[in-house]
Design a protein around this motif. Structure first.
Motif, PDB file in Angstrom:
ATOM      1  N   ARG A   1     -28.292 -57.415 111.344  1.00 41.66           N
ATOM      2  CA  ARG A   1     -29.489 -58.095 111.839  1.00 41.66           C
ATOM      3  C   ARG A   1     -30.724 -57.586 111.094  1.00 41.66           C
ATOM      4  O   ARG A   1     -30.694 -56.499 110.500  1.00 41.66           O
ATOM      5  CB  ARG A   1     -29.687 -57.913 113.353  1.00 41.66           C
ATOM      6  CG  ARG A   1     -30.004 -56.501 113.805  1.00 41.66           C
ATOM      7  CD  ARG A   1     -30.895 -56.478 115.071  1.00 41.66           C
ATOM      8  NE  ARG A   1     -32.272 -56.814 114.741  1.00 41.66           N
ATOM      9  CZ  ARG A   1     -33.097 -57.469 115.545  1.00 41.66           C
ATOM     10  NH1 ARG A   1     -32.708 -57.834 116.732  1.00 41.66           N
ATOM     11  NH2 ARG A   1     -34.334 -57.719 115.164  1.00 41.66           N
ATOM     12  N   GLY A   2     -31.808 -58.344 111.172  1.00 38.02           N
ATOM     13  CA  GLY A   2     -33.059 -57.911 110.568  1.00 38.02           C
ATOM     14  C   GLY A   2     -34.069 -59.044 110.682  1.00 38.02           C
ATOM     15  O   GLY A   2     -33.766 -60.180 110.326  1.00 38.02           O
TER      16      GLY A   2
ATOM     17  N   PRO B   1     -21.676 -60.566 107.727  1.00 34.56           N
ATOM     18  CA  PRO B   1     -22.521 -61.752 107.891  1.00 34.56           C
ATOM     19  C   PRO B   1     -23.907 -61.328 108.358  1.00 34.56           C
ATOM     20  O   PRO B   1     -24.055 -60.262 108.975  1.00 34.56           O
ATOM     21  CB  PRO B   1     -21.816 -62.567 108.976  1.00 34.56           C
ATOM     22  CG  PRO B   1     -20.564 -61.858 109.314  1.00 34.56           C
ATOM     23  CD  PRO B   1     -20.563 -60.525 108.651  1.00 34.56           C
ATOM     24  N   VAL B   2     -24.920 -62.123 108.063  1.00 33.37           N
ATOM     25  CA  VAL B   2     -26.287 -61.726 108.413  1.00 33.37           C
ATOM     26  C   VAL B   2     -26.918 -62.698 109.404  1.00 33.37           C
ATOM     27  O   VAL B   2     -26.644 -63.896 109.381  1.00 33.37           O
ATOM     28  CB  VAL B   2     -27.170 -61.592 107.149  1.00 33.37           C
ATOM     29  CG1 VAL B   2     -26.684 -60.452 106.281  1.00 33.37           C
ATOM     30  CG2 VAL B   2     -27.218 -62.878 106.328  1.00 33.37           C
ATOM     31  N   VAL B   3     -27.764 -62.124 110.264  1.00 31.80           N
ATOM     32  CA  VAL B   3     -28.437 -62.936 111.283  1.00 31.80           C
ATOM     33  C   VAL B   3     -29.918 -62.584 111.332  1.00 31.80           C
ATOM     34  O   VAL B   3     -30.290 -61.408 111.353  1.00 31.80           O
ATOM     35  CB  VAL B   3     -27.763 -62.800 112.680  1.00 31.80           C
ATOM     36  CG1 VAL B   3     -27.519 -61.366 113.079  1.00 31.80           C
ATOM     37  CG2 VAL B   3     -28.579 -63.498 113.777  1.00 31.80           C
ATOM     38  N   THR B   4     -30.748 -63.623 111.302  1.00 33.99           N
ATOM     39  CA  THR B   4     -32.189 -63.410 111.453  1.00 33.99           C
ATOM     40  C   THR B   4     -32.773 -64.524 112.309  1.00 33.99           C
ATOM     41  O   THR B   4     -32.175 -65.594 112.465  1.00 33.99           O
ATOM     42  CB  THR B   4     -32.899 -63.319 110.085  1.00 33.99           C
ATOM     43  OG1 THR B   4     -34.173 -62.697 110.275  1.00 33.99           O
ATOM     44  CG2 THR B   4     -33.136 -64.679 109.453  1.00 33.99           C
ATOM     45  N   GLU B   5     -33.962 -64.230 112.826  1.00 31.94           N
ATOM     46  CA  GLU B   5     -34.586 -65.177 113.754  1.00 31.94           C
ATOM     47  C   GLU B   5     -35.419 -66.245 113.049  1.00 31.94           C
ATOM     48  O   GLU B   5     -36.101 -65.955 112.067  1.00 31.94           O
ATOM     49  CB  GLU B   5     -35.480 -64.374 114.719  1.00 31.94           C
ATOM     50  CG  GLU B   5     -36.259 -65.239 115.689  1.00 31.94           C
ATOM     51  CD  GLU B   5     -36.951 -64.463 116.794  1.00 31.94           C
ATOM     52  OE1 GLU B   5     -36.730 -63.233 116.932  1.00 31.94           O
ATOM     53  OE2 GLU B   5     -37.726 -65.102 117.537  1.00 31.94           O
TER      54      GLU B   5
ATOM     55  N   LYS C   1     -30.639 -71.473 104.418  1.00 36.63           N
ATOM     56  CA  LYS C   1     -30.121 -71.358 103.044  1.00 36.63           C
ATOM     57  C   LYS C   1     -29.523 -69.975 102.790  1.00 36.63           C
ATOM     58  O   LYS C   1     -28.693 -69.792 101.928  1.00 36.63           O
ATOM     59  CB  LYS C   1     -31.272 -71.571 102.042  1.00 36.63           C
ATOM     60  CG  LYS C   1     -31.567 -73.027 101.754  1.00 36.63           C
ATOM     61  CD  LYS C   1     -32.294 -73.180 100.427  1.00 36.63           C
ATOM     62  CE  LYS C   1     -33.734 -72.737 100.576  1.00 36.63           C
ATOM     63  NZ  LYS C   1     -34.624 -72.907  99.475  1.00 36.63           N
ATOM     64  N   TYR C   2     -30.004 -68.980 103.545  1.00 31.34           N
ATOM     65  CA  TYR C   2     -29.617 -67.595 103.252  1.00 31.34           C
ATOM     66  C   TYR C   2     -28.671 -66.954 104.262  1.00 31.34           C
ATOM     67  O   TYR C   2     -27.927 -66.066 103.907  1.00 31.34           O
ATOM     68  CB  TYR C   2     -30.871 -66.719 103.182  1.00 31.34           C
ATOM     69  CG  TYR C   2     -31.771 -67.014 102.012  1.00 31.34           C
ATOM     70  CD1 TYR C   2     -31.529 -66.415 100.770  1.00 31.34           C
ATOM     71  CD2 TYR C   2     -32.851 -67.875 102.121  1.00 31.34           C
ATOM     72  CE1 TYR C   2     -32.367 -66.665  99.687  1.00 31.34           C
ATOM     73  CE2 TYR C   2     -33.692 -68.128 101.045  1.00 31.34           C
ATOM     74  CZ  TYR C   2     -33.445 -67.523  99.828  1.00 31.34           C
ATOM     75  OH  TYR C   2     -34.270 -67.770  98.752  1.00 31.34           O
ATOM     76  N   VAL C   3     -28.782 -67.349 105.530  1.00 26.56           N
ATOM     77  CA  VAL C   3     -28.079 -66.552 106.549  1.00 26.56           C
ATOM     78  C   VAL C   3     -26.825 -67.234 107.076  1.00 26.56           C
ATOM     79  O   VAL C   3     -26.611 -68.430 106.887  1.00 26.56           O
ATOM     80  CB  VAL C   3     -29.007 -66.193 107.747  1.00 26.56           C
ATOM     81  CG1 VAL C   3     -30.256 -65.487 107.271  1.00 26.56           C
ATOM     82  CG2 VAL C   3     -29.351 -67.424 108.563  1.00 26.56           C
TER      83      VAL C   3
ATOM     84  N   LEU D   1     -27.356 -67.618 117.456  1.00 29.98           N
ATOM     85  CA  LEU D   1     -27.430 -66.519 118.425  1.00 29.98           C
ATOM     86  C   LEU D   1     -28.636 -66.859 119.299  1.00 29.98           C
ATOM     87  O   LEU D   1     -29.777 -66.850 118.825  1.00 29.98           O
ATOM     88  CB  LEU D   1     -27.628 -65.191 117.692  1.00 29.98           C
ATOM     89  CG  LEU D   1     -27.377 -63.905 118.485  1.00 29.98           C
ATOM     90  CD1 LEU D   1     -27.267 -62.735 117.529  1.00 29.98           C
ATOM     91  CD2 LEU D   1     -28.416 -63.618 119.518  1.00 29.98           C
ATOM     92  N   TYR D   2     -28.341 -67.178 120.547  1.00 28.42           N
ATOM     93  CA  TYR D   2     -29.354 -67.772 121.419  1.00 28.42           C
ATOM     94  C   TYR D   2     -29.698 -66.816 122.549  1.00 28.42           C
ATOM     95  O   TYR D   2     -28.847 -66.467 123.368  1.00 28.42           O
ATOM     96  CB  TYR D   2     -28.773 -69.075 121.975  1.00 28.42           C
ATOM     97  CG  TYR D   2     -29.699 -69.889 122.831  1.00 28.42           C
ATOM     98  CD1 TYR D   2     -30.995 -70.179 122.429  1.00 28.42           C
ATOM     99  CD2 TYR D   2     -29.257 -70.423 124.040  1.00 28.42           C
ATOM    100  CE1 TYR D   2     -31.826 -70.958 123.207  1.00 28.42           C
ATOM    101  CE2 TYR D   2     -30.081 -71.212 124.824  1.00 28.42           C
ATOM    102  CZ  TYR D   2     -31.371 -71.468 124.392  1.00 28.42           C
ATOM    103  OH  TYR D   2     -32.188 -72.244 125.170  1.00 28.42           O
TER     104      TYR D   2
END
Ligand code: PEP
Ligand code: MN
Length: 354
Positions: free
Chosen positions: A130-131, A171-175, A187-189, A216-217
């Protein structure tokens, strides 16, 4: 909800959908192994269920009162689908047999910081990174995330994020904080986060869901459980069932000092998992708002059946630009992972809310 006969033909299914659409509603078609279920999206009072029940191939047509029927376990059960949806992101399964740990800094601050933390959390047992790149902040004077500086800066930070995910195989997750950020972030996450403050933003939910990426809600800190699920339904109505629900704390009660930033609603975890087929995770970091409680809340979340958690981890928490008081170190995170996995082994899969 319309339950088709098991031998209903595709022409009959299409005719039912056409009929629904001619009444100004939309249809959600769920083709299970044994039968097809059609959920109505829109005002069901516009259509006669007696009329629908008479259409060729229809076994049963019934009105469903719950405002979140498309994500209800009943819907999955009738369609013959799993009542425990497992969301696959690369090699990671969210809602599967293993606990899932999503970890990383509150905000991406620099490439070096991000890579250092990514390496640390990976070694400690994280499955996803995350970030924050666009940060929701209560003051316009505080650090808003690198994405706020402009499109070039946002692209740059997102590309580091992608690179870190690829390098450390997570895998990456951002808001995303608003609709205008969705296409860029997608496009990125691998997973798009919708934060607590935006739980109610219907247009954002629709736009994010349409990317087809898992979402991710997060539950709003003032939202009831039914409300949370009703809004999650907006995304599933866009044909995206990969929704990870996150309990991140609700507003503390009473006067005076509350000692925690929010109150982690532990009971919400088994309740949500009884009501829907979607996996539920917790966010102990934003719930507690203080690092000395992260371990206990994480253990408690696993004990009530959470499928995993999202935890803020920083290599130097005291110096963190955002949420410095609640971030833990990679070493502390490692201990948390070890103990939570032990608890999970004893508790087993509790998605039935038992
Ligand atoms: C976050 O995860 O960075 C965040 C801001 O969380 P929340 O939306 O739960 O406050
Ligand atoms: Mn944070």
């Amino acid at each position: 909800m319309i339950i088709m006969k098991s031998d209903a033909t595709s022409t009959q299914i299409k005719a039912v959908i056409k009929d629904i659409e001619s009444h100004g509603l939309r249809a959600d078609v769920s083709r299970g192994d044994f039968r097809t279920i059609i959920g109505l999206i829109g005002d069901e009072r516009k259509i006669s269920f007696d009329h629908l029940a008479m259409l060729p191939g229809v076994k049963e047509a019934r009105m469903v009162e719950t405002p979140y029927k498309l994500i209800s376990r009943e819907y999955a059960r009738l369609a013959g689908e799993s009542e425990h949806r497992v969301i696959k992101v690369g090699d990671v399964e969210i809602g599967g047999d293993e606990l899932v740990f999503i970890a990383g800094p509150c905000a991406v601050e620099s490439k070096a910081q991000l890579f250092k933390i990514a390496e640390g959390v990976k070694k400690a047992g994280a499955h996803a990174l995350r970030g924050g790149i666009f940060k929701p902040r209560s003051s316009v004077h505080s650090f808003q995330g690198l994405g706020a500086a402009g499109e070039d800066e946002a692209n740059e930070a997102l590309s580091w994020f992608r690179e870190a995910g690829d390098k450390f195989e997570m895998p990456v997750v951002t808001e995303v904080r608003g609709e205008s950020q969705v296409d860029l972030v997608a496009k990125y996450v691998d997973i798009i986060q919708i934060g607590a403050r935006n739980m109610y933003d219907q247009d954002l939910l629709v736009k994010a869901a349409r990317t087809g990426k898992p979402i991710l809600y997060k539950r709003h800190f003032g939202a009831g459980i039914e409300e949370f699920l009703s809004f999650a339904e907006y995304m599933v109505a866009e044909d995206n069932k990969d929704i990870i629900l996150c309990e991140r704390g609700i507003l503390p009660l009473g006067k005076g000092k509350s000692y925690t930033r929010y109150t982690l609603d532990l009971a919400a975890v088994p309740v949500l998992q009884k009501e829907t087929y979607l996996p539920v995770i917790i966010d102990p970091s934003h719930a507690a708002g203080r690092r000395d409680l992260i371990f206990s809340l994480s253990c408690a979340g696993v004990a009530v059946g959470a499928c995993g958690m999202i935890v803020e981890v920083h290599n130097n928490p005291v110096e963190a630009l955002v949420d410095s008081q609640q971030q833990i170190t990679p070493d502390e995170f490692k201990e948390l992972v070890t103990v939570c996995n032990k608890i999970h082994k004893i508790i087993g899969n509790r998605r039935n809310g038992g």
